[in-house]
Design a protein around this motif. Structure first.
Motif, PDB file in Angstrom:
ATOM      1  N   ILE A  96       0.899  -1.185  -0.160  1.00  0.00           N
ATOM      2  CA  ILE A  96       0.164   0.036   0.105  1.00  0.00           C
ATOM      3  C   ILE A  96       0.815   1.016   0.116  1.00  0.00           C
ATOM      4  O   ILE A  96       0.565   2.286  -0.718  1.00  0.00           O
ATOM      5  N   ILE A  97       1.888   1.283   0.772  1.00  0.00           N
ATOM      6  CA  ILE A  97       2.847   2.433   0.794  1.00  0.00           C
ATOM      7  C   ILE A  97       3.541   2.710  -0.605  1.00  0.00           C
ATOM      8  O   ILE A  97       3.317   3.759  -1.057  1.00  0.00           O
ATOM      9  N   CYS A  98       3.884   1.561  -1.084  1.00  0.00           N
ATOM     10  CA  CYS A  98       4.579   1.741  -2.672  1.00  0.00           C
ATOM     11  C   CYS A  98       3.391   2.098  -3.623  1.00  0.00           C
ATOM     12  O   CYS A  98       3.739   2.817  -4.466  1.00  0.00           O
ATOM     13  N   ALA A  99       2.116   1.902  -3.479  1.00  0.00           N
ATOM     14  CA  ALA A  99       1.070   2.317  -4.211  1.00  0.00           C
ATOM     15  C   ALA A  99       0.720   3.627  -4.286  1.00  0.00           C
ATOM     16  O   ALA A  99       0.123   4.266  -5.145  1.00  0.00           O
ATOM     17  N   ILE A 100       0.930   4.133  -3.023  1.00  0.00           N
ATOM     18  CA  ILE A 100       0.194   5.702  -2.729  1.00  0.00           C
ATOM     19  C   ILE A 100       1.744   6.363  -2.790  1.00  0.00           C
ATOM     20  O   ILE A 100       1.427   7.805  -2.513  1.00  0.00           O
ATOM     21  N   ALA A 101       2.925   5.922  -3.165  1.00  0.00           N
ATOM     22  CA  ALA A 101       4.080   6.964  -2.785  1.00  0.00           C
ATOM     23  C   ALA A 101       4.174   8.026  -3.817  1.00  0.00           C
ATOM     24  O   ALA A 101       4.542   8.844  -3.611  1.00  0.00           O
ATOM     25  N   HIS A 102       3.238   7.713  -5.149  1.00  0.00           N
ATOM     26  CA  HIS A 102       3.600   8.821  -6.070  1.00  0.00           C
ATOM     27  C   HIS A 102       2.607   9.985  -5.954  1.00  0.00           C
ATOM     28  O   HIS A 102       2.375  10.754  -6.734  1.00  0.00           O
ATOM     29  N   LEU A 103       1.368   9.629  -5.039  1.00  0.00           N
ATOM     30  CA  LEU A 103       0.531  10.426  -5.184  1.00  0.00           C
ATOM     31  C   LEU A 103       0.718  11.820  -4.635  1.00  0.00           C
ATOM     32  O   LEU A 103       0.122  12.782  -5.082  1.00  0.00           O
ATOM     33  N   PRO A 104       1.590  12.051  -3.781  1.00  0.00           N
ATOM     34  CA  PRO A 104       1.974  13.494  -3.143  1.00  0.00           C
ATOM     35  C   PRO A 104       2.553  14.387  -4.482  1.00  0.00           C
ATOM     36  O   PRO A 104       2.177  15.482  -4.513  1.00  0.00           O
ATOM     37  N   VAL A 105       3.365  13.581  -5.207  1.00  0.00           N
ATOM     38  CA  VAL A 105       3.952  14.376  -6.443  1.00  0.00           C
ATOM     39  C   VAL A 105       2.537  14.647  -7.398  1.00  0.00           C
ATOM     40  O   VAL A 105       2.521  15.903  -7.874  1.00  0.00           O
ATOM     41  N   ALA A 106       1.774  13.748  -7.458  1.00  0.00           N
ATOM     42  CA  ALA A 106       0.791  14.115  -8.551  1.00  0.00           C
ATOM     43  C   ALA A 106      -0.408  15.385  -8.003  1.00  0.00           C
ATOM     44  O   ALA A 106      -0.737  15.878  -8.721  1.00  0.00           O
ATOM     45  N   ILE A 107      -0.521  15.287  -6.544  1.00  0.00           N
ATOM     46  CA  ILE A 107      -1.293  16.211  -6.150  1.00  0.00           C
ATOM     47  C   ILE A 107      -0.676  17.557  -6.193  1.00  0.00           C
ATOM     48  O   ILE A 107      -1.316  18.417  -6.447  1.00  0.00           O
ATOM     49  N   THR A 108       0.496  17.488  -5.626  1.00  0.00           N
ATOM     50  CA  THR A 108       1.198  19.094  -5.727  1.00  0.00           C
ATOM     51  C   THR A 108       1.482  19.513  -7.120  1.00  0.00           C
ATOM     52  O   THR A 108       1.505  20.807  -7.410  1.00  0.00           O
ATOM     53  N   LYS A 109       1.558  18.762  -8.297  1.00  0.00           N
ATOM     54  CA  LYS A 109       1.934  18.884  -9.355  1.00  0.00           C
ATOM     55  C   LYS A 109       0.453  19.553 -10.062  1.00  0.00           C
ATOM     56  O   LYS A 109       0.452  20.674 -10.874  1.00  0.00           O
ATOM     57  N   ALA A 110      -0.439  18.860  -9.598  1.00  0.00           N
ATOM     58  CA  ALA A 110      -1.917  19.574 -10.090  1.00  0.00           C
ATOM     59  C   ALA A 110      -2.313  20.683  -9.301  1.00  0.00           C
ATOM     60  O   ALA A 110      -2.771  21.505  -9.950  1.00  0.00           O
ATOM     61  N   LEU A 111      -1.777  20.897  -8.305  1.00  0.00           N
ATOM     62  CA  LEU A 111      -2.059  22.171  -7.431  1.00  0.00           C
ATOM     63  C   LEU A 111      -1.184  23.210  -8.129  1.00  0.00           C
ATOM     64  O   LEU A 111      -1.723  24.431  -8.002  1.00  0.00           O
ATOM     65  N   THR A 112      -0.067  23.138  -8.464  1.00  0.00           N
ATOM     66  CA  THR A 112       0.786  24.133  -8.730  1.00  0.00           C
ATOM     67  C   THR A 112       1.061  24.256 -10.210  1.00  0.00           C
ATOM     68  O   THR A 112       1.737  25.426 -10.661  1.00  0.00           O
ATOM     69  N   SER A 113       0.325  23.420 -11.210  1.00  0.00           N
ATOM     70  CA  SER A 113       0.348  23.685 -12.574  1.00  0.00           C
ATOM     71  C   SER A 113      -0.284  24.942 -13.009  1.00  0.00           C
ATOM     72  O   SER A 113      -1.279  25.353 -12.434  1.00  0.00           O
ATOM     73  N   SER A 114       0.565  25.661 -13.700  1.00  0.00           N
ATOM     74  CA  SER A 114       0.036  27.024 -14.375  1.00  0.00           C
ATOM     75  C   SER A 114      -0.218  26.711 -15.777  1.00  0.00           C
ATOM     76  O   SER A 114       0.254  25.948 -16.407  1.00  0.00           O
ATOM     77  N   ASN A 115      -1.620  27.302 -16.066  1.00  0.00           N
ATOM     78  CA  ASN A 115      -1.936  27.109 -17.507  1.00  0.00           C
ATOM     79  C   ASN A 115      -1.533  28.095 -18.211  1.00  0.00           C
ATOM     80  O   ASN A 115      -1.013  29.201 -17.920  1.00  0.00           O
ATOM     81  N   ASP A 116      -1.963  28.125 -19.458  1.00  0.00           N
ATOM     82  CA  ASP A 116      -1.378  29.223 -20.380  1.00  0.00           C
ATOM     83  C   ASP A 116      -2.259  30.594 -20.085  1.00  0.00           C
ATOM     84  O   ASP A 116      -1.701  31.756 -20.369  1.00  0.00           O
ATOM     85  N   TYR A 117      -3.168  30.554 -19.279  1.00  0.00           N
ATOM     86  CA  TYR A 117      -3.931  31.786 -19.284  1.00  0.00           C
ATOM     87  C   TYR A 117      -3.680  32.304 -17.989  1.00  0.00           C
ATOM     88  O   TYR A 117      -4.281  33.276 -17.399  1.00  0.00           O
ATOM     89  N   ASP A 118      -2.723  31.851 -17.310  1.00  0.00           N
ATOM     90  CA  ASP A 118      -2.310  32.629 -15.733  1.00  0.00           C
ATOM     91  C   ASP A 118      -1.255  33.594 -15.975  1.00  0.00           C
ATOM     92  O   ASP A 118      -0.286  33.009 -16.239  1.00  0.00           O
ATOM     93  N   PHE A 119      -1.612  34.702 -15.766  1.00  0.00           N
ATOM     94  CA  PHE A 119      -0.789  35.788 -15.747  1.00  0.00           C
ATOM     95  C   PHE A 119      -0.533  36.368 -14.661  1.00  0.00           C
ATOM     96  O   PHE A 119      -0.298  37.676 -14.375  1.00  0.00           O
ATOM     97  N   ASN A 120      -0.143  35.632 -13.768  1.00  0.00           N
ATOM     98  CA  ASN A 120       0.155  36.113 -12.388  1.00  0.00           C
ATOM     99  C   ASN A 120       1.757  36.017 -12.364  1.00  0.00           C
ATOM    100  O   ASN A 120       2.408  35.080 -12.484  1.00  0.00           O
ATOM    101  N   PHE A 121       2.431  37.383 -12.196  1.00  0.00           N
ATOM    102  CA  PHE A 121       3.871  37.140 -12.456  1.00  0.00           C
ATOM    103  C   PHE A 121       4.323  37.573 -10.851  1.00  0.00           C
ATOM    104  O   PHE A 121       5.531  38.265 -10.793  1.00  0.00           O
ATOM    105  N   ASP A 122       3.576  37.662  -9.821  1.00  0.00           N
ATOM    106  CA  ASP A 122       4.029  37.680  -8.498  1.00  0.00           C
ATOM    107  C   ASP A 122       4.933  36.671  -8.019  1.00  0.00           C
ATOM    108  O   ASP A 122       4.797  35.302  -7.875  1.00  0.00           O
ATOM    109  N   PRO A 123       6.363  36.882  -7.421  1.00  0.00           N
ATOM    110  CA  PRO A 123       7.293  36.075  -7.316  1.00  0.00           C
ATOM    111  C   PRO A 123       6.946  35.327  -5.841  1.00  0.00           C
ATOM    112  O   PRO A 123       7.394  34.210  -5.730  1.00  0.00           O
ATOM    113  N   VAL A 124       6.012  35.780  -5.203  1.00  0.00           N
ATOM    114  CA  VAL A 124       5.708  35.250  -3.794  1.00  0.00           C
ATOM    115  C   VAL A 124       4.876  33.914  -4.354  1.00  0.00           C
ATOM    116  O   VAL A 124       5.084  32.803  -3.487  1.00  0.00           O
TER     117      VAL A 124
END
Length: 148
Positions: free
Chosen positions: A45-73
């Motif tokens: 079970i640990i090995c099956a869910i090990a890649h889940l945090p990367v997938a979740i954070t990648k989905a949360l931080t992905s910026s699409n082409d229409y994101d014009f937010n240039f704030d460095p913070v």
């Protein structure tokens, strides 16, 4: 193009092959559970869910082409989330490898169960990682058709 190239290039064949490898990994983990006790199933079970945090954070931080937010913070917060997901994922992978070794050292698992658990967990994680990278990448054929 001969028949072997078309067989290897077919995406359905890749998915079926990855599913077979995933089932072999779970079979090895279950067989390790039969050899020792039920602790190898936790490792599966640990090995099956090990890649889940990367997938979740990648989905949360992905910026699409229409994101014009240039704030460095906000961009640094996205990097922090992505790196935190990678850290948690790496922690789970290392735990999946060394938990069977620890259980064998504590005389809870036999040596055969330890080897079966490590190999099965590696197959499970490798398959989940390959599935996620396979579905993340856009295909070149679709990119060429959209331009025309």
């Amino acid at each position: 193009m001969n028949s072997t190239e078309s067989f290897r290039g077919n995406p359905l064949n890749k998915i079926i092959g990855l599913s077979i490898v995933l089932s072999m990994g779970f079979l090895l983990v279950v067989l390790a559970g039969i050899y020792g006790n039920w602790y190898p199933i936790i490792n599966g079970i640990i090995c099956a869910i090990a890649h889940l945090p990367v997938a979740i954070t990648k989905a949360l931080t992905s910026s699409n082409d229409y994101d014009f937010n240039f704030d460095p913070v906000t961009s640094s917060q996205g990097n922090f989330l992505k790196e935190a997901g990678q850290f948690v994922s790496a922690f789970l992978v290392v735990s999946g490898v060394f938990l069977p070794v620890l259980l064998h050292h504590s005389m809870i698992l036999t040596k055969t169960a330890m080897v079966l658990t490590i190999v099965g967990g590696g197959l499970i994680y490798g398959t989940v990682y390959t599935f996620s990278t396979y579905f993340d990448e856009p295909e070149e054929d679709q990119l060429g058709e959209d331009v025309i």
